[in-house]
Scaffold this motif. Structure first.
Motif, short mmCIF file in Angstrom:
data_model
loop_
_atom_site.label_atom_id
_atom_site.label_comp_id
_atom_site.label_asym_id
_atom_site.label_seq_id
_atom_site.Cartn_x
_atom_site.Cartn_y
_atom_site.Cartn_z
N ALA A 1 -26.81 -12.13 -27.03
CA ALA A 1 -25.60 -12.09 -26.38
C ALA A 1 -26.42 -11.70 -25.14
O ALA A 1 -26.20 -10.88 -23.72
N HIS A 2 -26.70 -10.25 -24.85
CA HIS A 2 -27.20 -9.05 -23.76
C HIS A 2 -28.23 -9.82 -23.35
O HIS A 2 -28.86 -9.65 -21.98
N ILE B 1 -23.12 -7.60 -33.15
CA ILE B 1 -23.70 -7.64 -34.48
C ILE B 1 -24.94 -7.58 -33.29
O ILE B 1 -25.67 -7.55 -32.95
N SER B 2 -25.30 -5.22 -33.07
CA SER B 2 -26.29 -4.98 -32.86
C SER B 2 -27.14 -3.92 -34.06
O SER B 2 -26.83 -4.25 -34.75
N ILE C 1 -30.67 -16.94 -22.44
CA ILE C 1 -31.75 -17.20 -22.43
C ILE C 1 -32.91 -16.46 -20.55
O ILE C 1 -33.66 -16.72 -20.28
N GLY C 2 -31.71 -14.93 -21.11
CA GLY C 2 -32.35 -14.44 -19.47
C GLY C 2 -30.99 -14.46 -17.82
O GLY C 2 -30.65 -15.95 -18.47
N GLY D 1 -29.79 -1.16 -27.70
CA GLY D 1 -30.77 -0.01 -26.78
C GLY D 1 -30.80 -0.71 -25.59
O GLY D 1 -31.48 -0.70 -24.60
N ALA D 2 -30.60 -2.79 -25.73
CA ALA D 2 -30.25 -3.01 -24.15
C ALA D 2 -29.65 -3.10 -24.08
O ALA D 2 -28.42 -2.87 -23.86
N PRO D 3 -29.50 -3.12 -22.23
CA PRO D 3 -28.75 -3.69 -21.65
C PRO D 3 -27.74 -4.51 -21.50
O PRO D 3 -28.44 -5.73 -21.52
#
Length: 370
Positions: free
Chosen positions: A97-98, A26-27, A55-56, A126-128
């Motif tokens: 998830a990004h 889901i984007s 969380i990174g 838009g995020a990697p």
């Protein structure tokens, strides 16, 4: 919590994907409601489930830490994690998830492709995205759902559900334009709006008010931009509507493209504007002096015009006159400034009287020579 409405078709699609093999990504933009959609879609789902959140990238298996117990550093980290997890969940929900670390992303892919786990994951537009997650969609294992902003009708339905009664059409349009159809901005906009029930319908009376919390949310979004993107946003905020050619001369072209992809700016050649008035107002307040100086080299900034016309027109009248000189209709100006068309018409009437002109076409020379 606001009622869930306006995303029922998307919820049904996610639930359908969870009944099949693979799952769905889901984007959506920040504030698009993707986390709420994930929660609503999982409600009532059959089978064992687990939920994790990115969380990174710094902590290996950071997203799964609460499920794996004491962390270890084995020779085969993925094998250890699979064993430590035990019986794989039938459904895995992954929020953000990004932001998954590489080890967690690899574990998600293994669970989906090797253990039959069905996945519902949210990613920021838009995020990697980590390659193991991206590969699930690219290889056709998981579906992808791109959340669009709410349209005016969906905005009106959500407002009516939250306020407990029908919302007047112009109010719904103003709320939609002010928020850009962004669910988070809409929910934060309402507390600062002057709403009154007239003849059984909710009306928005007065102008746009940005509460401290709403400002903080927008500032957090703007703070996440890189320097080139920040410069481009400031140029658009200070000069909007800006000619696209002017913006591309002053700003980094790749940064402009990224901003459009993220939905922060809207390109309607030959003009560029910010996605909504809330972002525009906060971005103007944050723009450094050097950005104003750069813009002034090619086009007078709105504040400069306001200073020149201060003896004749109010700041709001200058704003309305500037947009009218671009041949925008009263409705378009009303949407842009979050006013009613009648208020715009009253402002224009005073502008014409003070300047001694008769129509929009007469305003352009004043702007050019002021």
């Amino acid at each position: 919590m606001w009622p869930f409405t306006g995303r029922t078709a998307e919820r049904d699609r996610v639930r359908s994907a969870l009944r099949a093999d693979g799952g769905i990504l889901i984007s959506g933009d920040a504030g698009s409601g993707r986390t709420r959609l994930l929660a609503e879609s999982l409600a009532g789902a059959h089978g064992s489930s687990a939920r994790v959140q990115g969380i990174g990238p710094e902590v290996p298996f950071g997203a799964f830490a609460h499920l794996l117990g004491t962390p270890r550093c084995p020779v085969n980290p993925l094998g250890w994690a699979i064993q430590a997890l035990g019986e794989p969940p039938q459904i895995l929900a992954v929020d953000d998830a990004h932001l998954l670390d590489p080890c967690s992303a690899a574990l998600v892919r293994h669970l989906v492709t090797r253990s039959g786990t069905r996945l519902a994951a949210t990613i920021r537009a838009g995020a990697p995205v980590p390659e193991p997650i991206q590969a699930l969609w690219r290889e056709g294992v998981a579906d992808r759902l791109d959340l669009a902003p709410l349209n005016p009708r969906e905005t009106g339905l959500l407002l009516a559900a939250a306020l407990g009664g029908p919302v007047e059409v112009t109010t719904a349009r103003r709320m939609h334009h002010a928020s850009g159809g962004n669910v988070r901005l809409l929910t934060e906009l309402v507390p600062g709006a002057t709403l009154a029930k007239v003849a059984g319908q909710w009306h928005w009376q007065g102008e746009l008010t940005i509460t401290p919390r709403l400002r903080q949310l927008v500032e957090a979004e703007l703070t996440s931009l890189d320097p080139a993107e920040t410069e481009a946003v400031g140029l658009v905020a200070l000069g909007e509507p800006v000619d696209l050619d002017v913006l591309l001369d002053l700003a980094d072209r790749d940064a402009v493209a990224r901003l459009e992809q993220r939905g922060l700016i809207v390109l309607t050649p030959p003009r560029v504007r910010l996605a909504n008035p809330i972002v525009a107002r906060v971005a103007r307040d944050r723009a450094p002096a050097r950005t104003q100086e750069r813009l002034a080299r090619l086009v007078p900034a709105p504040d400069t015009r306001a200073e020149r016309w201060s003896a004749e027109l109010s700041a709001r009248e200058i704003e309305v006159a500037r947009l009218a000189s671009w041949n925008l209709t009263n409705r378009e100006i009303a949407d842009w400034l979050v006013l009613s068309p009648r208020t715009v018409a009253n402002h224009l009437c005073r502008v014409y009287t003070k300047l001694g002109v008769h129509d929009r076409g007469d305003l352009a020379p004043f702007l050019a020579t002021a």
